[in-house]
Design a protein around this motif. Structure first.
Motif, short mmCIF file in Angstrom:
data_model
loop_
_atom_site.label_atom_id
_atom_site.label_comp_id
_atom_site.label_asym_id
_atom_site.label_seq_id
_atom_site.Cartn_x
_atom_site.Cartn_y
_atom_site.Cartn_z
N ALA A 139 0.84 -1.20 0.00
CA ALA A 139 0.00 0.00 0.00
C ALA A 139 0.87 1.25 0.00
CB ALA A 139 -0.93 -0.01 1.22
N ALA A 140 1.93 1.23 0.79
CA ALA A 140 2.87 2.37 0.79
C ALA A 140 3.53 2.52 -0.57
CB ALA A 140 3.91 2.17 1.88
N GLN A 141 3.87 1.40 -1.21
CA GLN A 141 4.46 1.46 -2.54
C GLN A 141 3.52 2.14 -3.53
OE1 GLN A 141 5.42 -2.36 -4.22
NE2 GLN A 141 6.26 -1.50 -6.09
N VAL A 142 2.22 1.82 -3.43
CA VAL A 142 1.23 2.46 -4.31
C VAL A 142 1.23 3.97 -4.08
CG1 VAL A 142 -1.22 2.65 -4.86
CG2 VAL A 142 -0.21 0.40 -4.45
N LEU A 158 1.38 10.34 6.09
CA LEU A 158 0.78 9.05 6.45
C LEU A 158 1.84 7.95 6.49
CD1 LEU A 158 -2.54 9.04 4.36
CD2 LEU A 158 -2.25 9.54 6.79
N ILE A 159 2.72 7.94 5.49
CA ILE A 159 3.77 6.91 5.47
C ILE A 159 4.73 7.12 6.64
CG2 ILE A 159 5.67 5.95 4.14
CD1 ILE A 159 4.19 6.74 1.60
N LEU A 160 5.06 8.37 6.91
CA LEU A 160 5.94 8.66 8.04
C LEU A 160 5.36 8.12 9.34
CD1 LEU A 160 8.52 10.21 9.06
CD2 LEU A 160 6.96 12.06 9.61
N GLU A 161 4.06 8.35 9.56
CA GLU A 161 3.43 7.87 10.78
C GLU A 161 3.46 6.35 10.84
OE1 GLU A 161 2.35 9.64 13.41
OE2 GLU A 161 3.28 11.31 12.37
N ARG A 162 3.31 5.71 9.67
CA ARG A 162 3.33 4.24 9.66
C ARG A 162 4.74 3.71 9.93
NH1 ARG A 162 3.05 0.05 10.78
NH2 ARG A 162 1.70 -1.69 10.18
N ILE A 163 5.75 4.44 9.49
CA ILE A 163 7.14 4.04 9.76
C ILE A 163 7.37 3.95 11.26
CG2 ILE A 163 9.51 4.91 9.72
CD1 ILE A 163 9.02 5.86 6.87
N LEU A 165 10.02 -4.39 6.29
CA LEU A 165 8.89 -3.46 6.18
C LEU A 165 9.37 -2.03 6.35
CD1 LEU A 165 5.92 -2.82 5.87
CD2 LEU A 165 5.62 -3.24 8.32
N LEU A 166 10.26 -1.81 7.32
CA LEU A 166 10.82 -0.48 7.49
C LEU A 166 11.50 -0.01 6.21
CD1 LEU A 166 11.56 1.95 9.26
CD2 LEU A 166 13.58 0.67 10.03
N ALA A 167 12.29 -0.88 5.60
CA ALA A 167 12.97 -0.51 4.36
C ALA A 167 11.98 -0.24 3.24
CB ALA A 167 13.95 -1.62 3.96
N ARG A 168 10.92 -1.04 3.13
CA ARG A 168 9.91 -0.83 2.09
C ARG A 168 9.23 0.52 2.25
NH1 ARG A 168 7.68 -5.86 -0.32
NH2 ARG A 168 8.88 -7.65 0.44
N LEU A 169 8.89 0.86 3.49
CA LEU A 169 8.22 2.14 3.74
C LEU A 169 9.14 3.32 3.43
CD1 LEU A 169 6.34 1.28 7.06
CD2 LEU A 169 5.36 1.43 4.77
N ARG A 170 10.40 3.19 3.78
CA ARG A 170 11.35 4.27 3.49
C ARG A 170 11.54 4.45 1.97
NH1 ARG A 170 15.51 5.87 6.74
NH2 ARG A 170 17.08 5.05 5.30
N ILE A 171 11.58 3.33 1.24
CA ILE A 171 11.69 3.43 -0.22
C ILE A 171 10.45 4.11 -0.79
CG2 ILE A 171 11.69 2.06 -2.34
CD1 ILE A 171 13.43 0.00 -0.81
N ALA A 172 9.27 3.74 -0.29
CA ALA A 172 8.03 4.35 -0.78
C ALA A 172 8.00 5.85 -0.51
CB ALA A 172 6.83 3.66 -0.13
N LEU A 173 8.44 6.24 0.71
CA LEU A 173 8.46 7.66 1.05
C LEU A 173 9.46 8.40 0.18
CD1 LEU A 173 7.50 9.97 2.79
CD2 LEU A 173 9.11 9.25 4.58
N ARG A 174 10.62 7.80 -0.06
CA ARG A 174 11.61 8.42 -0.94
C ARG A 174 11.05 8.63 -2.35
NH1 ARG A 174 16.02 5.54 -3.11
NH2 ARG A 174 14.42 4.01 -3.64
#
Length: 795
Positions: free
Chosen positions: A549-552, A564-569, A579-588
């Motif tokens: 979902a973060a990737q989307v 929203l992604i930051l809060e989920r991190i 998961l932490l790495a996936r979320l950081r990539i999505a935010l980047r």
């Protein structure tokens, strides 16, 4: 002045023993498996078969051998359950004349359905070290130096009669043992592939979009070559790829971790290369299976093996002549591979398992490069002992006590060329992932020519089946019905939104992947309806769904979604590093696309920890806009300037001329009261801006020089003088742990190639009574006998 000359020849070696000119032969069979040149004699296929050892209940059959085939590299099944192989007699040197190239692609076919391949056909010859292969439509996509080719059989006689370049040319000048390989057709319709060691390729799709790859990378392309995209960067020499039912890909790799979980836009360790700013994606294993030469990889997702052997990764170990087995545990989105004992060992050290595929019959198929020599560096390429004629394909099956002793059939009747559309469609819910994929590909290829022809009764019938499949009890059938509709260009926005709310997380995951990975068919209506649902899935109970979902949102979200992604991190548990790495990539990715999000650091409501999270992401964004955002944050930051070196370095590297001047002035002002901080920060900015002229920095340099003569003189008069070393071309820094347990940064020739020989030259200095230094190498400690494989000489 000291000269340090090096010759590093380590590659594809897991053990100290290596046979070469002048080397000592091992004198026991146990040592044969560490020899670069196996001292044992060649065995017949039956003799080799009798020397295999498998767990109880497993049997191994010969599928094909010389003279019918020779030196197989990659294998793939088609929807008729024929087995395609690439084979080479040219390797390791490519032919310099296309008209005399002797390599080929062959097909193996079971014509009577008894589970035995009784027909071998040369589909295409005149190829040049072909590696990757993927059957598609009326032929196959194959890599042959230097291009990816579409080889077609337009008249149906089983032999190629048309050759078209899809992508290329790829670089093959630096190496020929790790080129484009492991072609895999994704459920999204893209073709995924590995790019191997050392070569530096720049290729473009027909749309003009280019990608550049240095050594290990994974990439994907459209079957018609219309577009090519990077998937991941890093790794050393990936050779083999597999996928699980969630859509996660895994690669086998030489010289980094044997198994790697691949994530879109992630970066992985390679020889001395830096990460992408976000850090390397977490590893899924710590062990190396006693080798750095892992080839081929298969995740067993079928019902033919007993339960304790399913959902495990099987990889070929060409140095130790065995098939390794790893139990795969998933905690959240984090995969961990645990070594559970070798699956197959061999009494024949010529056994070289270079590729492993899960067959449609539930058996594992193994390509055996059968050879006395497999190494590419520790044994000369011209060594006469290299075998060019032998090659075997093996089938490993489980013989249940409740079944007959006959070979397991391939089941070609239900999925083959004579299958009905309905029987093929039902295979989309098979318990065997290979059958599911082949059915999806077979249906797509069958109707490929009708997608743009308007109305088609058969196509309408298939679409109705797929639409009904979205409501099927089987989560696998629902998932693959979606992908089929997607490939047929008949997937609608309401259908995607409905699947996002499916009761099964696997279906939600694939609906999200559809939004994240294939945006060519997504329209405004779809996004308006889907994105609010996607935001809600950031709180899904299944972590895999959360990450996708973060990737989307990284691909399609807006500035508000960054928060929203930051809060989920902040909610990611410690055990789920992936998961932490996936979320950081999505935010980047989102912050690169939505530049307004770069200003979030200026939000006074953010806590110090939140700002640090944002600031960390900026290190992965290599733009002038990111540089300016870092500068604005530094202007209001109260942290010591030397604690911000990574961000100052990043900002300086990518700053515009104006931003760089502002940055230099800020750093100069903040270090005015400390000569130590001043010297450190000036040196860092000088290094970060190498090759750039900046008036502000030049003026500061004059000031530093004028005020530091006394300090420099005192430094030169001291008893301990660190020495600057230089090399041409420049060696790269590489972190290593020394024998005293301390980690340090050492200059390394490895990024220049495994066989690089060069001179590392020190600056002039007054020689003291003693000189000490650290030396990184593969010869071992001084107390160990010299392996004769590397040389370092001090002059």
């Amino acid at each position: 002045m000291l000269l340090l000359q090096s010759n590093d020849s380590l590659a594809d070696r897991s053990v100290a023993t290596s046979i070469g000119p002048g080397a000592i032969e091992p004198n026991s069979p146990q040592e044969w498996y560490g020899a670069g040149v196996r001292p044992s004699d060649k065995r017949s296929p039956e003799e080799e078969r009798l020397g295999f050892h498998l767990p109880p209940g497993f049997e191994i059959d010969l599928v094909a051998s010389e003279p019918a085939i020779a030196k197989p590299l990659n294998m793939a099944f088609d929807s008729r359950h024929r087995l395609w192989i690439t084979q080479t007699v040219e390797y390791p040197y490519p032919s310099t004349n296309d008209t005399t190239a002797r390599d080929c692609v062959k097909t193996l076919e079971d014509t009577d359905g008894d589970g035995t391949y009784d027909r071998v056909t040369t589909f295409a010859d005149g190829l040049n070290i072909p590696m990757g292969i993927l059957p598609i439509g009326d032929g196959a996509i194959v890599f042959s130096i230097p291009n990816l080719l579409h080889l077609r059989d337009t008249d149906g006689d089983g032999v190629c009669d048309q050759r078209d370049v899809i992508l290329g040319p790829f670089d093959t000048t630096r190496d020929t043992h790790g080129m484009v390989n492991a072609l895999r057709r994704g459920d999204d319709g893209w073709i995924y592939a590995c790019h191997g060691f050392n070569n530096q390729s720049t290729v473009a799709g027909r749309d003009g979009h280019k990608i550049s790859m240095t050594s290990g990378n994974t990439f994907r392309f459209r079957p018609d070559g219309s577009r090519v995209e990077l998937v991941s960067t890093g790794q050393v020499n990936p050779f083999g790829m597999t996928v699980d039912r969630w859509g996660n890909r895994f690669s086998a790799d030489c010289h980094s971790k044997p198994i790697t979980c691949l994530v879109r836009n992630a970066c992985y360790p390679s020889f001395g290369r830096p990460h992408d700013g976000l850090g390397f994606f977490p590893s899924m294993m710590d062990h190396l299976h006693g080798s750095t030469a892992i080839s081929g990889l298969s995740l067993y997702d079928a019902s033919g093996f007993p339960e304790q052997y399913r959902n495990q990764l099987y990889s070929g170990n060409v140095m130790t002549s065995r098939i390794n087995r790893d139990f795969v545990k998933r905690s959240g989105t984090t995969y961990e591979a645990t070594e559970v004992g070798d699956f197959l060992t061999s009494d024949d050290p010529w056994f070289r398992p270079v590729d492993i595929q899960l067959g449609p019959d539930g058996a594992l198929y193994v390509a055996d490069f059968y050879n006395r020599i497999i190494g590419h560096y520790e044994v000369p390429l011209e060594h006469p002992g290299r075998d060019r004629d032998s090659g075997r394909i093996w089938k490993i099956r489980y013989q249940s006590p409740n079944t007959s002793s006959s070979a397991i059939g391939l089941g070609s009747g239900s999925v083959g060329s004579d299958a009905t559309v309905e029987s093929l469609f039902n295979e989309l819910g098979s318990s065997n992932i290979t059958r599911r994929q082949l059915a999806l590909d077979g249906l797509t290829d069958r109707f490929a020519g009708k997608l743009s022809d308007g109305k088609s009764a058969e196509l309408d019938s298939l679409s109705r089946l797929a639409k009904n499949g979205l409501q099927a009890p089987s989560e696998l059938l629902r998932t693959n019905s979606m992908w089929l509709l997607n490939r047929l260009n008949r997937l609608t926005a309401p259908q995607i939104v409905g699947l996002l709310g499916d009761r099964e997380p696997l279906v939600r995951q694939h609906a999200l992947r559809r939004l994240a990975e294939t945006d060519d068919l997504i329209n405004g209506e779809c996004l308006v309806a889907a994105i609010p649902v996607v935001r809600g899935l950031l709180d899904d109970s299944e972590p895999m769904v959360v990450g996708t979902a973060a990737q989307v949102l990284g691909v399609h979200g807006n500035v508000a979604d960054a928060t929203l992604i930051l809060e989920r991190i902040k909610l990611v548990p410690d055990h789920d590093s992936m998961l932490l790495a996936r979320l950081r990539i999505a935010l980047r990715d989102l912050m690169i696309r939505e530049q307004d999000s770069l200003q979030l650091l200026q939000n006074n409501k953010l806590s110090t920890d939140d700002k640090r999270l944002y600031r960390d992401i900026l290190l992965g964004i290599k733009t002038s806009e990111a540089s300016q955002a870092i500068l604005r944050d530094l202007e209001i930051s109260k942290e010591p300037i030397v604690d911000l070196i990574p961000w100052i370095d990043h900002a300086a590297r990518y700053a515009s001329d104006i931003t760089l001047s502002e940055l230099v002035k800020l750093v100069r002002d903040r270090t005015a009261d400390s000569s130590a901080d001043r010297n450190v920060m000036f040196a860092k900015l000088k290094q970060s801006t190498a090759g750039r002229d900046n008036r502000e920095l030049s003026e500061w340099a004059e000031s530093v020089a004028a005020s530091s003569i006394a300090e420099i003189q005192a430094y030169l008069d001291s008893d301990s003088i660190p020495t600057l070393w230089t090399a041409e071309p420049m060696w790269k820094p590489e972190p290593r742990v020394a024998s005293d347990g301390q980690e340090g940064s050492y200059v390394s020739s490895l990024p220049l190639g495994e066989k690089h020989t060069g001179v590392l030259r020190s600056e002039d200095f007054l020689a003291p009574k003693t000189i000490s230094f650290w030396l990184v190498g593969h010869n071992g400690l001084p107390s160990v006998d010299d392996s004769q494989l590397n040389r370092a000489r001090i002059v």
